[in-house]
Design an enzyme around this catalytic site. Sequence first.
Site, PDB file in Angstrom:
ATOM      1  N   GLY A  85       0.832  -1.193   0.000  1.00 12.54           N
ATOM      2  CA  GLY A  85       0.000   0.000   0.000  1.00 12.54           C
ATOM      3  C   GLY A  85       0.866   1.242   0.000  1.00 12.54           C
ATOM      4  N   GLY A  86       0.246   2.396   0.270  1.00  9.96           N
ATOM      5  CA  GLY A  86       0.982   3.646   0.279  1.00  9.96           C
ATOM      6  C   GLY A  86       2.036   3.704   1.365  1.00  9.96           C
ATOM      7  N   VAL A  90       3.346  -5.507   2.818  1.00  7.82           N
ATOM      8  CA  VAL A  90       2.793  -6.341   3.885  1.00  7.82           C
ATOM      9  C   VAL A  90       3.258  -7.775   3.645  1.00  7.82           C
ATOM     10  CG1 VAL A  90       0.705  -7.176   5.026  1.00  7.82           C
ATOM     11  CG2 VAL A  90       0.770  -4.859   4.093  1.00  7.82           C
ATOM     12  N   LYS A 104       2.970  -5.293   8.561  1.00  6.31           N
ATOM     13  CA  LYS A 104       2.921  -4.078   7.747  1.00  6.31           C
ATOM     14  C   LYS A 104       4.217  -3.307   8.002  1.00  6.31           C
ATOM     15  CE  LYS A 104      -0.888  -1.635   7.416  1.00  6.31           C
ATOM     16  NZ  LYS A 104      -1.995  -0.670   7.698  1.00  6.31           N
ATOM     17  N   ASP A 201     -11.873   5.518   4.773  1.00  8.90           N
ATOM     18  CA  ASP A 201     -11.421   4.756   3.609  1.00  8.90           C
ATOM     19  C   ASP A 201     -12.050   3.362   3.585  1.00  8.90           C
ATOM     20  OD1 ASP A 201     -10.053   4.654   1.220  1.00  8.90           O
ATOM     21  OD2 ASP A 201      -8.165   3.962   2.097  1.00  8.90           O
TER      22      ASP A 201
END
Length: 393
Positions: A85-86, A90, A104, A201
């Site tokens: 992800g940003g 992970v 993460k 989100d």
Amino acid sequence: MYSGVAVEKGNNNGKKKAGIIASTVVFGMGMLMLGMIFCIRRKKFRMNDNFKDVRKEDMELPIFYLSAVANATGNFSSRNKLGEGGFGPVYKGILAEGQEIAVKRLSKSSGQGLNELKNEVILIAKLQHRNLVKLLGCCIHEDEKMLIYEYMPNKSLDFFIFDQTRRKLMDWSKCMNIIVGIARGLLYLHQDSRLRIIHRDIKASNILLDNELNPKISDFGLARMFRGDQTEANTHRVVGTYGYMSPEYASNGHLSVKTDVFSFGVLVLEIVSGNKNRGFRHPDQNLNLLGHAWILWIKGTPLELIDECLANSSNVSEVLRCIHVALLCVQQRPEDRPNMPTIVQILGNENPLPQPKQPGFFIGRNPLEQDTSSSRNNVYSANEASLTSLEAR
């Protein structure tokens, strides 16, 4: 004789000049290296200092050793990578005692990931609910920043509902269980937890599924905490994902619990139809998913929205009620949308519901328009990526 002395003096002067130049260069390079070392150490100090208050505030959060996390993930092997992800990648891991975990790991090149990681620690460490992913601990070692979660073997909701093969593994009863579970998780965040949290989100990729396909809301890096009796706020930093953001939030930065309600409504329509809102285009009317659902509702044929994979296993009254609730959630005006306590209640009964009004962001794009710029689109449904810094206009 004199000329020889002159030459010797000239050579000595040249050697002195060369020595001075060499010394200057060495000194300059040394200062440059010292400056770089100072900057790196200062950056590391700032990163560690940013987490000092987290450790003080969340003393109950277990701290994992870097060596234990590295061993669990095969030294962060690409074979164990679950996604990215940003914030960074992970990884799947298995601890020495056999427990499976998801790690993460903050990317060292991430510009905003540190604040989001810190935000996630502060918020989710205090939240406990069966429909929220569980944070097991963190690992903070020099410039390494990681969060350790329970491992979800069935990945995320989008892995199932948007794949034609895997979607066949989900009958309507499983879909209904997922819808109700997400609603209960949001109810907890908005009302029943010690904090009032706006997730900001909610989307299919942020809903993880356990062994029995029970949903767990994840990724609280963009979440916003409200204190006391606060129910809404305005922000100049709009974050979230196109296709799920409510109109008042995307355009004016107005944030409230109804922001998550809108996202929940979009998600329900995606679960029922098997289509993504941000990628759906009606072949005849050029509508996105919200517009397609709205037109079918007006025509009195909402059952045409149901994905064919669910057709044989569907409880018609439940499906119609879910579509009805979803359309109530995505109405243009936030005051018209129900709150999560009401949504959980009406999902579990058969009481009459009010008629929905026109949804927000439902108009499709002009087929003659070739420009893909978001500033010239009529809907927020073209971009798949999460936004972490979109200035409201």
